[in-house]
Design a protein around this motif. Sequence first.
Motif, PDB file in Angstrom:
ATOM      1  N   ASP A 122     -32.675 -32.646  13.642  1.00 44.16           N
ATOM      2  CA  ASP A 122     -32.151 -33.331  14.823  1.00 44.16           C
ATOM      3  C   ASP A 122     -30.651 -33.573  14.654  1.00 44.16           C
TER       4      ASP A 122
ATOM      5  N   LYS B 106     -38.535 -38.626  20.630  1.00 51.16           N
ATOM      6  CA  LYS B 106     -39.567 -38.108  19.734  1.00 51.16           C
ATOM      7  C   LYS B 106     -40.411 -39.223  19.122  1.00 51.16           C
TER       8      LYS B 106
ATOM      9  N   ASP C  34     -34.233 -36.100  22.594  1.00 50.46           N
ATOM     10  CA  ASP C  34     -34.416 -35.175  21.468  1.00 50.46           C
ATOM     11  C   ASP C  34     -34.069 -35.784  20.112  1.00 50.46           C
ATOM     12  N   THR C  35     -34.302 -37.085  19.949  1.00 49.66           N
ATOM     13  CA  THR C  35     -34.096 -37.716  18.655  1.00 49.66           C
ATOM     14  C   THR C  35     -35.306 -38.559  18.305  1.00 49.66           C
TER      15      THR C  35
END
Length: 762
Positions: free
Chosen positions: A89, A321, A356-357
Motif C-alpha cells: 500500500d 481495507k 485503498d489503505t
Amino acid sequence: MLLRLSALIGSALLFSSLGLAQDAIPVDDWKPATTNQDGKDFPQVNSEGRIRFRVVAPDAKSVSCSFRDSSEFVKDDKGVWTGYTRKLDEGFHYYTINIDGAEIPDPNSKYFFGAMRWGSGVEVPANDEDFYAVKKVEHGQIREVLFYSESTEQDRRAFVYTPPEYDNDQDKRYPVLYLQHGWGENEYGWSVQGHAGLIMDNLIAEGDVKPFIIVMTYGMTNDVRPGGMGGFDISDFETVLVKELIPYVDTNFRTLTDQPNRAMAGLSMGSMETKAITLRNLDTFSHIGLFSGATISTDDVKNTEGFKDKVKLVFVSYGSKEVGGGNRPRRGGDPEATTKALKDEGINSHYYLSPDTAHEWQSWRRSLREFAPLLFVRKVGDISQATAATRDLPKPEPRTPQSMERVSNVHIDTIIKDAFKDSFRIGTAGDFPARYSNDELKIATEHFNAVTPENCMKPERVHPAENTWRFELPDALVAWAKDNYMSVHGHTLVWHAQTSDWFFRDGDRDVVTQRLKEHINTLVGRYKGKIRSWDVVNEAINDGGNSETGQTENLRSSQWMKTLGPEYLTLAFKFAHEADPDALLYYNDYNIESGPKHASSMVLLKRLLEDGAPIQAVGIQGHWTTGRVPYDDIDKAISDYASLGLKVSITELDVTIRGASGGQFGGGFGRRRVGSGEPASAEDLAAQAEAYAKLFAIFRKHEDVIERVTFWGLNDRRTWRFGQHPLIFDANSNLKPAYAAIVNDAGLSDAATSSASPVADK
C-alpha cells in the motif's frame, strides 16, 4: 540487440531464482526510498510499490524481510543478498531484516519507533503525497518539551506543534488539539511517521484551516499487549493528560483555554483513549477524532450527560481495507452507520474512508488532513463556520444596507448588487461559509448576488487522488448560496496549476483523456442545475509574447498540453457540456485584454469555435493596479470577444493601490502579512475610487455582453493581495470610497435599496 536480449534473459533468470513468476517481474524503475539514511541507495522503491532490498552478509546462510509474501533473498558471489516485496500500500511501513533467524533493523534505513522498538521503516510514494510534502510555504515548529508528572513521579516528553505565525503576534492565542499515537508507538509517531507538522503547514498555507496548536505525548499504550485491550485501564494516562499536561501547556503556550477550543484525537488504541477520556471530560474537550479504532454510538450519547450540548464534532475514519471486502473494524460494528446515526440525532458527525489503505499511517495522515479543517467551528443556522474570524479579528461596526456612513465618510444610497441589477451580476469570491464570521457572511449576502469558490473546487483540492473526492466545502458553498439566493460560478475544471500529478501518471493519452472526462463529468454532474457557469479551462496561454507569438495560440507547455496537445481544451469544453448542457462555459485568463496575449486569445477562441467546442463566454480576470489600468484595451477586448458571439465576465476583479499587479501572489488571509506596510492614504483611496468608477463605466457600456463582475475576495483582509488594499471593503469590512464611486457614478442614486427577494437569472 544481442546485448539487450542477453540482459533481458539474465533478468528473467534472476527473477526466476528469486521465486518470482515471469508475470510478477517488478517494473525496473527503482529509486532509493526517501526513508533511507543519507547516502544509502537501498532499499529502493518502484512505481508498483514494491521494495528491493540489498543486504551485505557474506557469511549468512539465510536473509529475508518481515514483509509477508516477499521473494526469497538470493546471494551473489560477493555475498550480497537481494530480495523483493509484494506490491505494498502507499505510505509508510515498518519492517525488519532477518539474518539467520535474528531480527535486526536494516542498516540502510533511518530508524523509527514502532512495534515497540526502534527499527526500520520505508516510504512508498503515494499519489496524493503532496498534502504532506515539504513546500515553499511558511513552516511551523515542532517543539520538544519536558513536563513533570507528579502522578508518575517522572519527567515526561511531549512534542508541541506551533503554527508558522505563532511567534509573530505575542497577544494571539490558539485552540489546541491533543493528538495520540497507537499501540507500539510513542510521542514521536505523529510528527515523524505522520508528518503532522507538514500537513498543518500546507493546510494553513492554503487557507484550509484555522491555525491551532497540536500536542503529542506518549499515551502509555505500550503498557498493555494486544489481546489485553479489553481490560486496558487508561485512567493513569487520563490523569497525566487532563491534570498535568493540559495545565502545563496552557501555562507555557498561548492557548485558548476554554472547552470549545480544545480537541482530542487518536489512532487505533489512541482512538480508544480519546473516546474514554473525552466522554469522561466533556467540560474539557469539545471535538473528538477517532481514527481506525473506537466509535461513538447513540447509546454513548444517551449515557453521557451533556453530550449534545457540549460536543461540537465527532469524526470517525478508517482505511477502506479495514472495513471493506468483508473485513470488520477492530472494535466491531459498522462505523459508517454509527456515524450516520449520530448525524440523524442532530450531532455534527463526519465519516471518512481512506481509499485503498489499511490500518497504517497513510490512512491516519489522510484522516488528519480531513479532520483538521473541521476543527473549532461553530454552527450558524445549518452552516458550519470557523470561529477564527471573530475571535482574532476586530469586529466591524453594525451595518444597514441603506444610507451607510463609515469612518472614511463614505455615503451610499444603494448597494452594489441593486445598482446593477438590470445590467449584470455582482459577485464575490471565497470558500463560503466556512471560516467566515457572521458579519462577513452578512456582507456577502447583502451586497453580492453571485459567488465563486476561491479554492475548494480547484482540481487538487476537490480531487486530490484518483478515487478521492473532497466535496464537503463545495457542497456547503452551493447550499449556502442557494439559501441566500446567490448564483454560483464554478472555478475551475482544468488548470496547469494546483492539479495533482496522478492525472498524468503513466502518460498514456487515452488514460489521461478518460481521467479528464471522469473528473469533469463527476464534478459538473454533481452540481448540474445548481452551478450556473464554469471556468472550464483556466490560464492556458503563456505570459508575455510578441507580435510573432500573437499570431499563434501561444499555449503553455503544461502537463495537459504535453499529454493531450491543444485538443485538451476542446475536449474539456465538450465534456463539461455533456455533463450539464445548460451551464454557461468559460475560458478564463489574466492579462488577455492587452497586447500579444489578447491577440493569442483571439486565435485560440476562434479555433475552439471552429472545432465545435461549446464555449460560450470569456473571463477577463481583471487583476489591475491604479495608474496602470488599460481602460482602452479593456473596452476593445470586450468588443472583440463579443464579435465572436461570446459573453464576457470580469471574473477576479481587484485594483491595488500599490505593489505588483496580476499574477503575483501576496500573503492572503491566514498567512504572514506580506507587504502590509502603511495604511492607504486618502490620495491612494481617491485614485482607486476613480479607477473603479472608470472600469464600471466600461462594464455598464457593455451591459448587453457582460454577464457578471466578480471581486476576487470579500474585503482587504480576505484577499490574495493582502497589504495592497485591492477591494471595495477595507480590512475591517468598512466601505471604501471605491464602493461609493462605483454605485454613485452608476447614475442610480435614487434607486431602490436592498431587498431580500431572490435575484432572477438573466
